[in-house]
Scaffold this motif. Structure first.
Motif, PDB file in Angstrom:
ATOM      1  N   UNK A   1       0.829  -1.205   0.000  1.00  0.00           N
ATOM      2  CA  UNK A   1       0.000   0.000   0.000  1.00  0.00           C
ATOM      3  C   UNK A   1       0.866   1.259   0.000  1.00  0.00           C
ATOM      4  N   UNK A   2       1.964   1.229   0.748  1.00  0.00           N
ATOM      5  CA  UNK A   2       2.873   2.379   0.733  1.00  0.00           C
ATOM      6  C   UNK A   2       3.422   2.618  -0.670  1.00  0.00           C
ATOM      7  N   UNK A   3       3.722   1.538  -1.382  1.00  0.00           N
ATOM      8  CA  UNK A   3       4.194   1.665  -2.761  1.00  0.00           C
ATOM      9  C   UNK A   3       3.116   2.259  -3.665  1.00  0.00           C
ATOM     10  N   UNK A   4       1.877   1.775  -3.489  1.00  0.00           N
ATOM     11  CA  UNK A   4       0.778   2.273  -4.319  1.00  0.00           C
ATOM     12  C   UNK A   4       0.470   3.736  -4.016  1.00  0.00           C
ATOM     13  N   UNK A   5       0.531   4.087  -2.741  1.00  0.00           N
ATOM     14  CA  UNK A   5       0.284   5.479  -2.362  1.00  0.00           C
ATOM     15  C   UNK A   5       1.360   6.386  -2.955  1.00  0.00           C
ATOM     16  N   UNK A   6       2.597   5.907  -2.978  1.00  0.00           N
ATOM     17  CA  UNK A   6       3.692   6.722  -3.504  1.00  0.00           C
ATOM     18  C   UNK A   6       3.505   7.044  -4.980  1.00  0.00           C
ATOM     19  N   UNK A   7       2.865   6.160  -5.719  1.00  0.00           N
ATOM     20  CA  UNK A   7       2.641   6.398  -7.147  1.00  0.00           C
ATOM     21  C   UNK A   7       1.330   7.120  -7.402  1.00  0.00           C
ATOM     22  N   UNK A   8       0.563   7.385  -6.360  1.00  0.00           N
ATOM     23  CA  UNK A   8      -0.691   8.126  -6.513  1.00  0.00           C
ATOM     24  C   UNK A   8      -1.862   7.295  -6.955  1.00  0.00           C
ATOM     25  N   UNK A   9      -1.784   5.975  -6.883  1.00  0.00           N
ATOM     26  CA  UNK A   9      -2.878   5.132  -7.361  1.00  0.00           C
ATOM     27  C   UNK A   9      -3.845   4.718  -6.261  1.00  0.00           C
ATOM     28  N   UNK A  10      -3.482   4.950  -5.010  1.00  0.00           N
ATOM     29  CA  UNK A  10      -4.329   4.593  -3.864  1.00  0.00           C
ATOM     30  C   UNK A  10      -4.265   5.714  -2.843  1.00  0.00           C
ATOM     31  N   UNK A  11      -5.407   6.020  -2.242  1.00  0.00           N
ATOM     32  CA  UNK A  11      -5.413   6.907  -1.071  1.00  0.00           C
ATOM     33  C   UNK A  11      -5.430   6.024   0.172  1.00  0.00           C
ATOM     34  N   UNK A  12      -4.468   6.206   1.031  1.00  0.00           N
ATOM     35  CA  UNK A  12      -4.305   5.363   2.209  1.00  0.00           C
ATOM     36  C   UNK A  12      -4.682   6.149   3.450  1.00  0.00           C
TER      37      UNK A  12
ATOM     38  N   UNK B   1       9.614  -6.610   2.529  1.00  0.00           N
ATOM     39  CA  UNK B   1      10.257  -6.559   1.205  1.00  0.00           C
ATOM     40  C   UNK B   1      11.694  -7.062   1.286  1.00  0.00           C
ATOM     41  N   UNK B   2      12.238  -7.433   0.133  1.00  0.00           N
ATOM     42  CA  UNK B   2      13.624  -7.876   0.072  1.00  0.00           C
ATOM     43  C   UNK B   2      14.589  -6.715   0.247  1.00  0.00           C
ATOM     44  N   UNK B   3      15.831  -7.043   0.506  1.00  0.00           N
ATOM     45  CA  UNK B   3      16.853  -6.015   0.742  1.00  0.00           C
ATOM     46  C   UNK B   3      17.045  -5.105  -0.465  1.00  0.00           C
ATOM     47  N   UNK B   4      16.726  -5.594  -1.661  1.00  0.00           N
ATOM     48  CA  UNK B   4      16.951  -4.823  -2.880  1.00  0.00           C
ATOM     49  C   UNK B   4      15.761  -3.937  -3.238  1.00  0.00           C
ATOM     50  N   UNK B   5      14.665  -4.016  -2.470  1.00  0.00           N
ATOM     51  CA  UNK B   5      13.443  -3.301  -2.811  1.00  0.00           C
ATOM     52  C   UNK B   5      13.312  -2.024  -1.995  1.00  0.00           C
ATOM     53  N   UNK B   6      12.670  -1.007  -2.594  1.00  0.00           N
ATOM     54  CA  UNK B   6      12.430   0.251  -1.897  1.00  0.00           C
ATOM     55  C   UNK B   6      11.211   0.927  -2.507  1.00  0.00           C
ATOM     56  N   UNK B   7      10.766   1.987  -1.864  1.00  0.00           N
ATOM     57  CA  UNK B   7       9.629   2.727  -2.399  1.00  0.00           C
ATOM     58  C   UNK B   7       9.984   3.319  -3.757  1.00  0.00           C
ATOM     59  N   UNK B   8       9.024   3.339  -4.675  1.00  0.00           N
ATOM     60  CA  UNK B   8       9.269   4.020  -5.946  1.00  0.00           C
ATOM     61  C   UNK B   8       9.327   5.524  -5.726  1.00  0.00           C
ATOM     62  N   UNK B   9       9.772   6.231  -6.762  1.00  0.00           N
ATOM     63  CA  UNK B   9       9.769   7.682  -6.658  1.00  0.00           C
ATOM     64  C   UNK B   9       8.339   8.174  -6.489  1.00  0.00           C
ATOM     65  N   UNK B  10       8.163   9.149  -5.598  1.00  0.00           N
ATOM     66  CA  UNK B  10       6.820   9.640  -5.336  1.00  0.00           C
ATOM     67  C   UNK B  10       6.285  10.354  -6.564  1.00  0.00           C
ATOM     68  N   UNK B  11       5.082  10.003  -6.924  1.00  0.00           N
ATOM     69  CA  UNK B  11       4.418  10.637  -8.046  1.00  0.00           C
ATOM     70  C   UNK B  11       3.408  11.654  -7.551  1.00  0.00           C
ATOM     71  N   UNK B  12       2.398  11.894  -8.349  1.00  0.00           N
ATOM     72  CA  UNK B  12       1.347  12.850  -7.986  1.00  0.00           C
ATOM     73  C   UNK B  12       0.345  12.137  -7.099  1.00  0.00           C
TER      74      UNK B  12
END
Length: 565
Positions: free
Chosen positions: A45-56, A183-194
């Motif tokens: 959900x944090x990932x989806x919120x960061x891309x602007x596709x979900x309101x959390x 998440x795995x060690x190689x994963x992180x939040x995407x760049x924040x979108x709108x």
């Protein structure tokens, strides 16, 4: 770990697939509570919120989260999901799910669970969550650990939207997650979108039915009753056919010149004149209306163009009509003077009510309901118990609706009212939300005031009618028991549940502004001001409430039918 020919998905892969599928099926808002077993969903959900596709929306209390989701869904008319960890957290959602069941709201319960191999072993926070909500959900899907959830989500969301024979309503997706839950060690939040700063605009609410009146040939003394959720169809039908309209506050049909404000007070003396009733929505408030609808000498019809969540087939006496022309034919033409007579009686009854509720010169429940109704635009949330009945008695119908009215009338409980209102406010951030409720209702859901640091703060007024307990029981038969003294203070202690809670410190503790109104003038002045989040306390007395209502009934019962003047 079970072995099969299909590689098992990691918990994070399941969570991401699940959220993508929910978005495909129209979910835009998700309410989440903290927990460990639900961690994969939290990170996804944090990932989806960061891309602007979900309101959390984050809440610490699952019961509050459930009602917040209920309000979001009611206001947006879209499915809303709520995420919990395993164990008692899931059970906390039951009240909101029950309300959603009976009011047809498409809530989506995402209950995280332990994998199958941990069940029955005494593993912490492990219980049987499958089908926990029983017949209160339209569909319950169990997704084993590591399995693709997409097909299950499709089935559940289709059921949540309703079918040709079953109304919309809540569903459960019980999702088992196996370690690792992060998440795995190689994963992180995407760049924040709108980021989504406001929800999708809800579909407009209004009448889309053409009430062609040429089929209304037979003369009938018909009235229109608009219960909860009737919407503008009821008002438009009454207007088209020239019929009096008896509309509850949460019908969203209580407007126009045909609406008779104090209708319920007139039924005792003049209900026998009615030959037919056309019902829109669900009537929940008054015994006079229930008596009218149950009268075997009166023919009744229910506008039923789609499945309803609040009754079972064959369990109500009304004729179910789904065709506009057939409903018009059923209602017929009113006799000359039928509407005018009810309008005249309504005006006279409103004058009696106004004189009675203003007689003490102090604030009381009916006066507060009248003032809030007149002053509110945007969203109005009315608590159950006495205050919605006060509004039903005193809320003057306007020429056109000025507020969208909400109330939890599916089961008419007092729980979750504040949280429901915050959900409604979040779903319509461009409009102010006013909630008016009694002190017991407020205290029952005081945790709903906590939005959490960093959460959006909608413009919202919580108006608390504080009479130090529950006043509704004094207006029912329990009031006569209390007055007789036969059970000492049983009614006061066990029904009124008196308290001495100070509301101002609660406002301070939860970070809300506080003000108090002790007179009508103070109340009007406060309501004209703007504030982000305010608690407005209105202290009143319960003394004399029963006698005031008795006086109103006595005087209105003496009104004669206009043609007899």
């Amino acid at each position: 770990m079970p072995s099969n020919s299909v590689p098992e998905l990691s918990s994070m892969e399941v969570a991401r697939l699940l959220l993508t599928a929910l978005q495909t099926h129209g979910v835009r808002d998700v309410v989440i509570c903290p927990g460990s077993r639900s961690a994969p969903l939290a990170y996804a959900l944090a990932e989806a919120e960061a891309t602007g596709s979900i309101r959390l929306h984050v809440r610490i209390d699952e019961r509050v989260a459930g009602f917040t989701a209920l309000g979001l869904s009611e206001a947006s008319r879209l499915p809303v999901a709520m995420v919990t960890t395993s164990g008692t957290a899931v059970g906390e959602l039951l009240p909101a799910v029950m309300e959603a069941n009976h009011s047809g709201v498409p809530l989506v319960v995402l209950s995280a669970d332990r994998p199958e191999e941990l069940h029955g072993t005494g593993a912490n926070q492990t219980t049987n969550q499958i089908n926990l909500f029983g017949h209160h959900v339209r569909n319950a899907e169990n997704i084993p650990a590591g399995q693709d959830p997409v097909a299950s989500i499709g089935r559940a969301l289709a059921a949540a939207r309703g079918t040709g024979t079953v109304s919309a309503g809540p569903v459960q997706l019980n999702v088992a997650f196996r370690d690792p839950l992060i998440p795995g060690d190689h994963e992180s939040l995407p760049h924040f979108g709108a980021n989504i700063v406001s929800p999708p605009q809800p579909r407009p609410v209004g009448s889309t039915v053409n009430w062609e009146t040429s089929g209304a040939s037979q003369t009938q003394r018909t009235v229109v009753v608009a219960g909860h959720g009737a919407d503008a169809d009821a008002a438009d039908f009454a207007q088209a056919l020239g019929l009096p309209l008896f509309a509850e506050p949460s019908s969203n049909a209580r407007f126009g010149s045909h609406a008779i404000g104090p209708y319920r007070t007139l039924l005792a003396s003049h209900g026998a004149r009615i030959q037919k009733v056309v019902l829109f929505g669900r009537p929940t408030l008054t015994r006079p209306v229930a008596k009218l609808l149950a009268d075997p000498t009166i023919k009744t019809a229910l506008w039923h163009p789609a499945p309803a969540p609040w009754f079972d087939a064959g369990r109500r006496r009304e004729e179910l009509i789904a065709d506009a022309a057939s409903l018009v034919t059923f209602a017929g033409r009113p006799p000359a003077g039928w509407l005018a007579a009810w309008q005249q009686l309504g005006t006279q009854a409103a004058e009696i009510v106004a004189a009675s509720i203003n007689g003490s010169g102090t604030l009381n429940g009916p006066v507060l309901a009248r003032e809030i109704w007149a002053a509110t635009s945007g969203n109005l949330v009315v608590g159950s118990s006495n205050i919605i009945r006060d509004a039903d008695l005193c809320a003057a119908p306007a020429a056109l609706p000025t507020a969208r009215v909400f109330a939890n009338r599916g089961l008419a409980g007092i729980d979750g009212t504040v949280a429901t209102a915050t959900g409604i406010a979040q779903a319509s951030a461009r409009q102010k939300t006013t909630v008016v409720l009694g002190d017991v209702t407020f205290l029952h859901d005081v945790g709903g005031l906590l939005l959490g640091a960093g959460e959006p703060e909608p413009e919202m007024d919580v108006v608390v009618l504080n009479d130090g307990g529950g006043a509704i029981f004094s207006t029912l038969e329990h009031g006569a028991i209390e007055a007789s003294g036969r059970y000492a203070n049983t009614v006061e202690r066990l029904f009124a549940t008196p308290h001495q809670v100070h509301i101002q410190p609660l406002a301070v503790a939860y970070g809300w502004d506080y003000c108090v109104a002790r007179t009508v003038e103070e109340l009007r002045a406060i309501l004209q001001e703007r504030g982000t989040r305010r608690i407005i306390e209105v202290p009143v007395s319960r003394d004399g409430l029963r006698s005031m209502h008795a006086q109103i009934s006595e005087q209105i019962n003496a009104l004669t039918w206009p043609e007899e003047d």
